[in-house]
Design a protein around this motif. Structure first.
Motif, mmCIF file in Angstrom:
data_model
loop_
_atom_site.group_PDB
_atom_site.id
_atom_site.type_symbol
_atom_site.label_atom_id
_atom_site.label_comp_id
_atom_site.label_asym_id
_atom_site.label_seq_id
_atom_site.Cartn_x
_atom_site.Cartn_y
_atom_site.Cartn_z
ATOM 1 N N ARG A 13 -8.679 -1.847 -7.649
ATOM 2 C CA ARG A 13 -7.957 -2.732 -6.724
ATOM 3 C C ARG A 13 -6.607 -3.155 -7.318
ATOM 4 N NH1 ARG A 13 -11.016 -5.901 -3.327
ATOM 5 N NH2 ARG A 13 -12.562 -6.174 -4.963
ATOM 6 N N SER A 15 -4.834 -1.685 -9.428
ATOM 7 C CA SER A 15 -3.898 -0.574 -9.629
ATOM 8 C C SER A 15 -3.352 -0.024 -8.322
ATOM 9 C CB SER A 15 -4.575 0.564 -10.394
ATOM 10 O OG SER A 15 -5.259 0.057 -11.499
ATOM 11 N N ASN A 16 -3.805 -0.596 -7.203
ATOM 12 C CA ASN A 16 -3.329 -0.128 -5.908
ATOM 13 C C ASN A 16 -2.821 -1.311 -5.089
ATOM 14 O OD1 ASN A 16 -4.063 2.916 -5.412
ATOM 15 N ND2 ASN A 16 -5.821 2.046 -6.500
ATOM 16 N N ASP A 17 -1.555 -1.608 -5.250
ATOM 17 C CA ASP A 17 -0.973 -2.718 -4.499
ATOM 18 C C ASP A 17 -1.102 -2.455 -2.997
ATOM 19 O OD1 ASP A 17 0.783 -5.149 -4.316
ATOM 20 O OD2 ASP A 17 1.949 -3.689 -3.171
ATOM 21 N N ASP A 20 2.019 -1.382 -1.039
ATOM 22 C CA ASP A 20 2.342 -0.012 -1.411
ATOM 23 C C ASP A 20 1.476 0.997 -0.662
ATOM 24 O OD1 ASP A 20 4.272 0.296 -3.360
ATOM 25 O OD2 ASP A 20 2.868 1.485 -4.592
ATOM 26 N N VAL A 21 0.179 0.751 -0.696
ATOM 27 C CA VAL A 21 -0.788 1.658 -0.072
ATOM 28 C C VAL A 21 -0.572 1.712 1.434
ATOM 29 C CG1 VAL A 21 -3.255 2.018 0.427
ATOM 30 C CG2 VAL A 21 -2.525 1.416 -1.894
ATOM 31 N N LEU A 88 -8.892 5.705 -3.936
ATOM 32 C CA LEU A 88 -7.859 4.875 -4.569
ATOM 33 C C LEU A 88 -7.849 5.051 -6.090
ATOM 34 C CD1 LEU A 88 -8.158 1.704 -2.326
ATOM 35 C CD2 LEU A 88 -6.199 3.259 -2.479
ATOM 36 N N ARG A 91 -5.776 8.026 -6.622
ATOM 37 C CA ARG A 91 -4.378 7.686 -6.388
ATOM 38 C C ARG A 91 -3.771 7.026 -7.619
ATOM 39 N NH1 ARG A 91 -1.410 3.253 -4.572
ATOM 40 N NH2 ARG A 91 0.388 3.831 -3.296
ATOM 41 N N ALA A 92 -4.563 6.240 -8.340
ATOM 42 C CA ALA A 92 -4.046 5.504 -9.493
ATOM 43 C C ALA A 92 -4.391 6.182 -10.824
ATOM 44 C CB ALA A 92 -4.607 4.083 -9.472
#
Ligand SMILES: [Zn+2]
Length: 315
Positions: A13, A15-17, A20-21, A88, A91-92
């Motif tokens: 969580r 690492s995924n703003d 941004d997402v 996610l 993604r990170a």
């Protein structure tokens, strides 16, 4: 461990703003401390979809959809909660631990092996395209004016002869059962394995996350085999619910998608900087593809040619 523990979920969580997402799917405009955009979950003309960066939450005043970054991804990508954590994490670039679920789930394991086979096969075909034995493919690529950057970004390749892929996959340690499940090689009466795609220009077909799940292959020699040959449907590939190049087109920052007929049409357009082009993987457009298009765009431009020549896109 059945799901992922709270600690790892927190790491993913953090690492995924959320702004941004969500921006990758919905153009957002800042109004004070809140971001607003058109809701992707219901149809509307004025923005009632809000995202709060401080709280890392989204909420729609129109349809009341709301939640954190995991909720958003699971809704928009049609994923389970667990899959949205995985999406996610990837993604990170966070490596997730193996869950018990997975250990007891032979289907999930087979899926992973099938994706691994497709990744290895993509590299095998792609590297082969640059070898002297691939002259026929190199000539074709030159004739279609594809530059090296395009060849790399679409991971275009050249398939082997007889059972070269099969031998390569065995060398990589895959079992016959795993290879058979991808249908990239099949057993003939003599008991030997033969590659499905032979001496063809290969187009990897990727899912929205960019993982190769199938191939399309164009005939290069003049013979009476099919001009285009596609992978069979499998555990990881359903033709009706995918679009070629959507993994690239969805990042084009345009809410318009251009739908064309063939792989080469898409590739030629992308090379010219028109990166929001996709192709359906059969002749007719399916309902699932329609939903997919709607998720990533507000407008679709159809560019089908009923009487098409293969050189149509060559200007
Ligand atoms: Zn809404």
């Amino acid at each position: 461990m059945v799901g992922y523990n709270d600690e790892i979920k927190e790491e993913v969580r953090n690492s995924n703003d959320i702004v941004d997402v969500i921006s990758k799917y919905v153009p957002l405009k800042r109004r004070g401390r809140i971001f607003f955009g058109l809701c992707p979950f219901h149809s509307e003309k004025s923005p009632s979809f809000s995202v709060k960066a401080e709280e890392q939450f989204f909420y729609c005043f129109g349809c009341h959809a709301g939640g954190d970054v995991f909720t958003f991804i699971s809704k928009i990508e049609n994923l389970s909660f667990k899959e949205s954590v995985e999406f996610l994490a990837e993604r990170a670039n966070i490596k997730l631990p193996v869950t018990d679920n997975y250990k007891d789930d032979p289907k999930a394991q087979l899926k992973d092996r099938m994706f691994a086979i497709h990744a290895d096969t993509t590299m095998f075909y792609h590297e082969r395209l640059y070898k002297p034995l691939a002259k026929i493919a190199q000539d074709y690529v030159k004739q279609r004016k594809l530059d090296n950057k395009t060849l790399k970004s679409f991971k275009i390749g050249y398939s082997g002869e007889k059972n070269e892929l099969y031998k390569f996959l065995k060398f990589k340690g895959y079992s016959d059962k795993e290879i058979e499940s991808t249908q990239l090689c099949f057993k003939v009466d003599s008991g030997e394995y033969i590659d499905k795609f032979r001496k063809r220009l290969m187009f990897p077909i990727m899912n929205v996350t960019g993982k190769v799940m199938a191939f399309g292959g164009r005939r290069l020699e003049e013979n009476n085999s099919a001009k285009y040959l596609n992978s069979n449907e499998s555990l990881i590939f359903q033709k009706k619910s995918n679009l070629f190049a959507l993994n690239l087109a969805k990042n084009s920052n345009s809410r318009t998608l251009i739908l064309v007929e063939g792989y080469m049409d898409v590739i030629s357009l992308h090379q010219r900087g028109i990166t929001n082009a996709v192709a359906s993987l059969g002749t007719a457009l399916t309902e699932e593809q329609g939903k997919l298009i709607r998720r990533y765009s507000d407008k679709v431009v159809l560019s089908y040619d009923s009487d098409r020549s293969t050189d149509k896109m060559q200007y």
